[in-house]
Structure formats: C-alpha cells, structure tokens
Design a protein around this motif. Sequence first.
Motif, short mmCIF file in Angstrom:
data_model
loop_
_atom_site.label_atom_id
_atom_site.label_comp_id
_atom_site.label_asym_id
_atom_site.label_seq_id
_atom_site.Cartn_x
_atom_site.Cartn_y
_atom_site.Cartn_z
N GLY A 171 -87.99 -13.64 -37.13
CA GLY A 171 -87.90 -14.64 -38.17
C GLY A 171 -89.23 -15.19 -38.61
N LEU A 172 -89.18 -16.45 -39.05
CA LEU A 172 -90.35 -17.10 -39.65
C LEU A 172 -90.45 -18.54 -39.20
CD1 LEU A 172 -92.66 -17.12 -41.88
CD2 LEU A 172 -90.88 -17.99 -43.43
N TYR A 173 -91.65 -18.95 -38.84
CA TYR A 173 -91.97 -20.38 -38.70
C TYR A 173 -92.21 -20.87 -40.12
CZ TYR A 173 -94.88 -24.49 -37.63
OH TYR A 173 -95.42 -25.75 -37.57
N THR A 174 -91.39 -21.81 -40.61
CA THR A 174 -91.29 -22.08 -42.04
C THR A 174 -92.38 -22.97 -42.62
OG1 THR A 174 -89.81 -23.98 -41.72
CG2 THR A 174 -88.78 -21.78 -41.98
N ALA A 175 -93.43 -23.28 -41.89
CA ALA A 175 -94.49 -24.15 -42.41
C ALA A 175 -95.01 -23.71 -43.79
CB ALA A 175 -95.63 -24.26 -41.41
N PRO A 176 -95.21 -22.41 -44.06
CA PRO A 176 -95.72 -22.02 -45.38
C PRO A 176 -94.72 -22.26 -46.52
CG PRO A 176 -95.22 -20.07 -44.10
CD PRO A 176 -95.15 -21.24 -43.16
N LEU A 177 -93.49 -22.60 -46.18
CA LEU A 177 -92.47 -22.84 -47.20
C LEU A 177 -92.09 -24.32 -47.27
CD1 LEU A 177 -90.12 -19.75 -46.58
CD2 LEU A 177 -92.08 -19.95 -48.14
N HIS A 178 -92.98 -25.18 -46.84
CA HIS A 178 -92.70 -26.61 -46.85
C HIS A 178 -92.62 -27.19 -48.26
CE1 HIS A 178 -93.63 -28.04 -42.45
NE2 HIS A 178 -92.56 -27.27 -42.55
N ASP A 179 -93.01 -26.41 -49.27
CA ASP A 179 -92.87 -26.86 -50.65
C ASP A 179 -91.47 -26.60 -51.20
OD1 ASP A 179 -93.18 -24.09 -50.64
OD2 ASP A 179 -94.17 -24.06 -52.60
N ARG A 180 -90.61 -26.04 -50.39
CA ARG A 180 -89.24 -25.73 -50.78
C ARG A 180 -88.25 -26.47 -49.89
NH1 ARG A 180 -89.61 -19.93 -52.99
NH2 ARG A 180 -91.88 -19.67 -53.15
N SER A 181 -87.04 -26.62 -50.39
CA SER A 181 -85.98 -27.20 -49.57
C SER A 181 -85.59 -26.21 -48.48
CB SER A 181 -84.76 -27.52 -50.43
OG SER A 181 -84.15 -26.31 -50.90
N LEU A 182 -84.86 -26.68 -47.48
CA LEU A 182 -84.42 -25.77 -46.42
C LEU A 182 -83.53 -24.65 -46.96
CD1 LEU A 182 -84.22 -24.89 -43.48
CD2 LEU A 182 -82.41 -26.60 -43.15
N PRO A 183 -82.53 -24.93 -47.81
CA PRO A 183 -81.73 -23.81 -48.35
C PRO A 183 -82.58 -22.79 -49.11
CG PRO A 183 -80.58 -25.88 -48.70
CD PRO A 183 -81.95 -26.23 -48.20
N GLU A 184 -83.57 -23.26 -49.86
CA GLU A 184 -84.45 -22.33 -50.58
C GLU A 184 -85.29 -21.51 -49.62
OE1 GLU A 184 -85.22 -24.85 -54.71
OE2 GLU A 184 -86.44 -25.27 -52.93
#
Length: 332
Positions: free
Chosen positions: A4-17
């Motif tokens: 999977g992914l540690y989601t830090a780089p996607l902090h500009d998006r909501s969790l569902p996104e």
Amino acid sequence: MHLGLYTAPLHDRSLPEALEVVAGLGLNAVELNTGGFLPPVHVPVDEIDAEPATAQRYLETFKGTGVSLQGLNCNGNPLHPDPNFGAVHAEDLRRSIRVAGALGQTRVVTMSGLPAGEDGGRIAPWVVNAWSSGHLDVIERQWEVAVPFWQEIDQLAGEHGVKVALELHPQNVVFNPPSFLELIERTGATNIGVELDASHLFWQQMDPVQVVRRLGAHVVHAAAKDVRINPEAAWCGVLDNSFRRLSPEENRVNLGGDEYVNEWPKDSAWDFVALGRGHDATYWAEFITALHEVDPDMALHIEHEDTSLGPVEGVSEAAGVLLEAARIAGVR
C-alpha cells in the motif's frame, strides 16, 4: 502481504479521494498519519480518542474500496527537550496508540526520539561517531531519558493490543539494528518492534534484506522507499551537512517547537528517489521475500519523498515497481 501507501503525499485530498488513487494504482492498503511531524489529515484522532465507539463509523469509509487500513503513523521526536516539541509528540504517540486500539489496528509507526545530551540542555544532539568518552557520556544520558519513556509506551501499547514499530531513522537513539536491540535489552519491552524503512539503511551502507532476516520477528511493519547514491558521495561522503536554512518568508515545514526542515543540498551525496531509481524490481523482490518469510501478513507501504516527481506521479512509478517486485517474488 499488504502492499500500500503511506498517504502523506495525498494530504491535499480527502480520504475517499486518496483511497481512490491507491486502489487505481493496484495497491490494497494505506497507512495514515495521526500526529507528530505531520497533522492527522485523514483520521479524526481527537473524535475517536474522545469516543472510541465512533471508530466503527469512521471505518465505513473503507468498505467497498478494495483498500484496507494497515497501520497508523506518528513519526516525530517524543524525547525532544523543548516541551513544545517533545511533549506534544509524546502525547500524539500515546493518543495514536489509543486510537489504533479503537480502530482494531495493531501497528503504530514512530521514531524512538532523541533527548538532550545533558541535564537542562535544549538541543538534541545525535552522536554519529562516539570516538571520545565525552560522546559516550552524551549517549548514556540520552538512554537514561529514553528507557523510562519507552517502558511506559510499551505498557500502553500492550494494553491496547498494539505493536509500536520504530523506524530506524538517523537523529534518534534507535537508528540501526544494534541500537534497537539495545533498547529492547534496556527496557525489557515486548510490544516494540521495527518498521523496516529500507531507505535509511541504504545510505548508511546496511543491507535491508540481511537486516530483515537477522531481526526476524522484531520486524513488524515496512516501508518501500528508495535511495540513490550520487557521485558527490565520493567527495564528501554520506554525512553531508550542506543544507540551507529556509527563511520565515519561504515555504517551510515545522518539525515542532521552533525547528523547521532545511533545504536539501543541491549537489547531494544521496537522494530519496522513487522505487526503482536506486534499486531495481529484482532487488525489491528479495526484500519482499524476506519480509514475507518473517510474516506473510506484513504491511509494506510506499513512502514517497522523491522531490523530482509530483505526488501522484511518484507514487504511480513506485507502485509499478512494487507490484512487479511482488510478481517476481510470487507473493500476490
């Protein structure tokens, strides 16, 4: 295994996104930040901590996505002598353990921390080469601070059915396998393990595959992040301090208290790079195989810190290499 992914780089998006991005890349798990150096963007930690029953409603977000929650991340310095830094991160870690228990999670990733080197000190010095007795005195004083804290955390983790996974990260009392084993010996901890982030081992000249096999069951979580050693290392070595301090007017990341991330050296000895840019899929297949031998249910998450690539671009490139490595290893 969970890839999977540690989601830090996607902090500009909501969790569902963010979950949609992860699933679209063929990955099946995420690790979410719950405090420390980064804010808890994708987990309502205060709400769950105050009312653990709300955890089940939060977990509904994952249903039908093909992506599962596999660990919380609270990287920081819980031993920093500045109370606006260390005490805050320490409480973030305690809260993360409680929240993990409420969510049915068994892994909380963090760092072991680094205290001052003397009583009343305000700086947390990392001794990289203890050739003088004075340096050993500093290290011993830091252990005196670290041991009771980690005994407390070990007990709390046990109460909530959690294993705390320490990243072997420089500028911490635990940064390599011997220092991890020393922590276990000094504390008697049974609920503390290792988050095997290969990147920090690479530039310190350790072999992540050998480390996994020698640490065995102590490895309870893992990160897929690559490193490229550059030609400049032949000139300055890997202990390069040519970082630039960023001014208050520049975009800078606060680490805690009055400390900020510096700008990376322009002619760097080494760089964090997307998976495959330092080591190919065949190498990562060996890494996956070693992890799988320790625990077939291991979570291995991409951690994106390649500044030459955008967040989704970098994660996509890394996911391609990770999935190819898993195919070679025959674990999916």
